[in-house]
Scaffold this active site. Structure first.
Site, PDB file in Angstrom:
ATOM      1  N   TYR A   1      -2.351  -0.737  10.537  1.00  0.00           N
ATOM      2  CA  TYR A   1      -2.453  -1.114   9.110  1.00  0.00           C
ATOM      3  C   TYR A   1      -1.165  -0.754   8.378  1.00  0.00           C
ATOM      4  O   TYR A   1      -0.606  -1.584   7.646  1.00  0.00           O
ATOM      5  CB  TYR A   1      -3.654  -0.407   8.467  1.00  0.00           C
ATOM      6  CG  TYR A   1      -3.787  -0.675   6.980  1.00  0.00           C
ATOM      7  CD1 TYR A   1      -4.235  -1.914   6.518  1.00  0.00           C
ATOM      8  CD2 TYR A   1      -3.460   0.299   6.039  1.00  0.00           C
ATOM      9  CE1 TYR A   1      -4.357  -2.167   5.154  1.00  0.00           C
ATOM     10  CE2 TYR A   1      -3.571   0.059   4.680  1.00  0.00           C
ATOM     11  CZ  TYR A   1      -4.026  -1.182   4.241  1.00  0.00           C
ATOM     12  OH  TYR A   1      -4.136  -1.431   2.887  1.00  0.00           O
TER      13      TYR A   1
ATOM     14  N   SER B   1       0.868  -1.180   0.000  1.00  0.00           N
ATOM     15  CA  SER B   1       0.000   0.000   0.000  1.00  0.00           C
ATOM     16  C   SER B   1       0.901   1.225   0.000  1.00  0.00           C
ATOM     17  O   SER B   1       2.084   1.144   0.368  1.00  0.00           O
ATOM     18  CB  SER B   1      -0.868   0.016   1.268  1.00  0.00           C
ATOM     19  OG  SER B   1      -1.530   1.254   1.423  1.00  0.00           O
TER      20      SER B   1
HETATM   21  P1  NDP Z   1     -11.300  -5.904  -0.832  1.00  0.00           P
HETATM   22  O1  NDP Z   1     -11.864  -5.823   0.545  1.00  0.00           O
HETATM   23  O2  NDP Z   1     -12.229  -5.694  -1.987  1.00  0.00           O
HETATM   24  O3  NDP Z   1     -10.571  -7.304  -1.036  1.00  0.00           O
HETATM   25  C1  NDP Z   1      -9.859  -7.920   0.001  1.00  0.00           C
HETATM   26  C2  NDP Z   1      -9.754  -9.393  -0.322  1.00  0.00           C
HETATM   27  O4  NDP Z   1      -9.011 -10.043   0.719  1.00  0.00           O
HETATM   28  C3  NDP Z   1     -11.097 -10.080  -0.432  1.00  0.00           C
HETATM   29  O5  NDP Z   1     -11.109 -10.855  -1.596  1.00  0.00           O
HETATM   30  C4  NDP Z   1     -11.150 -10.966   0.799  1.00  0.00           C
HETATM   31  O6  NDP Z   1     -11.844 -12.163   0.477  1.00  0.00           O
HETATM   32  C5  NDP Z   1      -9.681 -11.259   1.010  1.00  0.00           C
HETATM   33  N1  NDP Z   1      -9.394 -11.720   2.352  1.00  0.00           N
HETATM   34  C6  NDP Z   1      -9.574 -11.071   3.519  1.00  0.00           C
HETATM   35  N2  NDP Z   1      -9.220 -11.866   4.543  1.00  0.00           N
HETATM   36  C7  NDP Z   1      -8.815 -13.053   4.009  1.00  0.00           C
HETATM   37  C8  NDP Z   1      -8.349 -14.272   4.530  1.00  0.00           C
HETATM   38  N3  NDP Z   1      -8.218 -14.466   5.870  1.00  0.00           N
HETATM   39  N4  NDP Z   1      -8.021 -15.269   3.687  1.00  0.00           N
HETATM   40  C9  NDP Z   1      -8.160 -15.107   2.362  1.00  0.00           C
HETATM   41  N5  NDP Z   1      -8.586 -13.968   1.791  1.00  0.00           N
HETATM   42  C10 NDP Z   1      -8.922 -12.953   2.613  1.00  0.00           C
HETATM   43  O7  NDP Z   1     -10.108  -4.850  -0.856  1.00  0.00           O
HETATM   44  P2  NDP Z   1      -8.946  -4.527  -1.929  1.00  0.00           P
HETATM   45  O8  NDP Z   1      -9.183  -5.206  -3.207  1.00  0.00           O
HETATM   46  O9  NDP Z   1      -8.783  -3.079  -1.897  1.00  0.00           O
HETATM   47  O10 NDP Z   1      -7.694  -5.154  -1.172  1.00  0.00           O
HETATM   48  C11 NDP Z   1      -6.700  -5.931  -1.820  1.00  0.00           C
HETATM   49  C12 NDP Z   1      -5.333  -5.539  -1.279  1.00  0.00           C
HETATM   50  O11 NDP Z   1      -5.037  -4.204  -1.685  1.00  0.00           O
HETATM   51  C13 NDP Z   1      -5.210  -5.555   0.244  1.00  0.00           C
HETATM   52  O12 NDP Z   1      -3.980  -6.150   0.622  1.00  0.00           O
HETATM   53  C14 NDP Z   1      -5.215  -4.067   0.613  1.00  0.00           C
HETATM   54  O13 NDP Z   1      -4.551  -3.815   1.821  1.00  0.00           O
HETATM   55  C15 NDP Z   1      -4.501  -3.487  -0.600  1.00  0.00           C
HETATM   56  N6  NDP Z   1      -4.691  -2.057  -0.795  1.00  0.00           N
HETATM   57  C16 NDP Z   1      -5.940  -1.558  -1.096  1.00  0.00           C
HETATM   58  C17 NDP Z   1      -6.119  -0.189  -1.235  1.00  0.00           C
HETATM   59  C18 NDP Z   1      -7.457   0.419  -1.475  1.00  0.00           C
HETATM   60  O14 NDP Z   1      -7.587   1.649  -1.395  1.00  0.00           O
HETATM   61  N7  NDP Z   1      -8.490  -0.364  -1.806  1.00  0.00           N
HETATM   62  C19 NDP Z   1      -4.981   0.740  -1.150  1.00  0.00           C
HETATM   63  C20 NDP Z   1      -3.721   0.103  -0.870  1.00  0.00           C
HETATM   64  C21 NDP Z   1      -3.597  -1.241  -0.707  1.00  0.00           C
HETATM   65  P3  NDP Z   1     -12.794 -12.998   1.466  1.00  0.00           P
HETATM   66  O15 NDP Z   1     -13.420 -12.017   2.410  1.00  0.00           O
HETATM   67  O16 NDP Z   1     -13.756 -13.636   0.530  1.00  0.00           O
HETATM   68  O17 NDP Z   1     -11.883 -13.975   2.133  1.00  0.00           O
END
Ligand code: NDP
Length: 247
Positions: free
Chosen positions: A157, A144
């Site tokens: 975070y 991030s």
């Molecule tokens: P979302 O919440 O849309 O996606 C997060 C994903 O992580 C979901 O598919 C969720 O799937 C999965 N997840 C959460 N916990 C678990 C677990 N224990 N095991 C397996 N999968 C898990 O958010 P983003 O797409 O934004 O996030 C993706 C990445 O991007 C993250 O690492 C986030 O920190 C990073 N990021 C995002 C930013 C933003 O502004 N959106 C900015 C900077 C970084 P499920 O719940 O089905 O398990």
């Protein structure tokens, strides 16, 4: 569907049930790669897989909780059984329940550490030995802009994302066979902020996200890193909205 001649890779994507992971899966499958989706919401994975299979894509899915090291090992084994040796792991799963430290939300701190740090390490443990043995592979960790800048309510975070940055750079230095890439997005329009329970952090995040990028912008950066020739290791890509000044 377009294909990538002679460069059809086996790619694992965690957190593929929404947001950046889902967008990355769409892009990579459409490029002709063989993709295994992982997340906990299997219904979402199934719908995405069926949709992309309908256009000729090579895609499979399996339930995955990245906090469980044994489950991640089984996930990697499933990819090998389905598609063959793993070429790329995209460690994308992450959670962001922001709050000030004074709120003392220990359960949320632990959960961020478990998913954002331990989850990434479990992924590395699941694929690195085989990649080292083959003399090739690529591990892409989604950090991030919070790996570079700390903001109020983001102490834990951001700490987890600093850790992801450090782990990826350590991998880069230790392994000449395996490419290591950090992807550092700024604000992206996904479900990530939906799970913030702290009222002040939630309100601040709502205004902050008005300039958010589409998830496919980050998928493009991931696809770029994957598409480079084997001797080229893209170490980090930072992708921010043009309109933003900070994150
Ligand atoms: P979302 O919440 O849309 O996606 C997060 C994903 O992580 C979901 O598919 C969720 O799937 C999965 N997840 C959460 N916990 C678990 C677990 N224990 N095991 C397996 N999968 C898990 O958010 P983003 O797409 O934004 O996030 C993706 C990445 O991007 C993250 O690492 C986030 O920190 C990073 N990021 C995002 C930013 C933003 O502004 N959106 C900015 C900077 C970084 P499920 O719940 O089905 O398990």
């Amino acid at each position: 569907m377009s294909t990538v001649p002679n460069d059809n890779k086996v790619i694992l994507i965690t957190g593929a049930s929404s947001g950046i992971g889902e967008a990355t899966a769409r892009r990579l499958v459409n490029q002709g790669h063989r993709v295994l989706l992982g997340a906990r919401r299997v219904d979402r994975l199934q719908a995405l897989a069926e949709e992309l299979q309908g256009t000729g894509g090579q895609i499979a899915y399996r339930a995955l909780d990245v906090t469980d090291a044994a489950d991640f090992q089984a996930f990697a084994a499933h990819a090998i059984a389905t598609f063959g040796p793993v070429d790329v792991l995209v460690n994308n799963a992450g959670v962001m329940p922001l709050s000030p430290l004074s709120a003392g939300r220990l359960d949320e701190w632990d959960h961020m550490i478990d998913v954002n740090i331990r989850g990434v390490l479990h992924g590395i443990a699941a694929v690195l030995p085989a990649m080292e043995a083959r003399g090739q592979g690529h591990i892409i960790n989604v950090a991030s802009i919070g790996a570079h800048v700390v903001v109020p309510t983001g102490a834990v975070y951001c700490a987890t994302k600093y850790a992801v940055w450090a782990i990826t750079d350590g991998l880069r230095q230790e392994s000449s066979a395996v490419r290591a890439t950090t992807i550092s997005p700024g604000v992206v329009d996904t479900e990530l902020a939906d799970h913030i329970r702290d009222a002040d952090a939630r309100e601040a995040m709502a205004s902050f996200r008005r300039i958010a990028l589409r998830a496919d912008a980050i998928a493009g950066a991931i696809a770029y890193a994957i598409a480079q020739p084997r001797e080229v290791d893209v170490n980090e890509v930072i992708v921010r909205p043009s309109a933003g000044t900070g994150a």
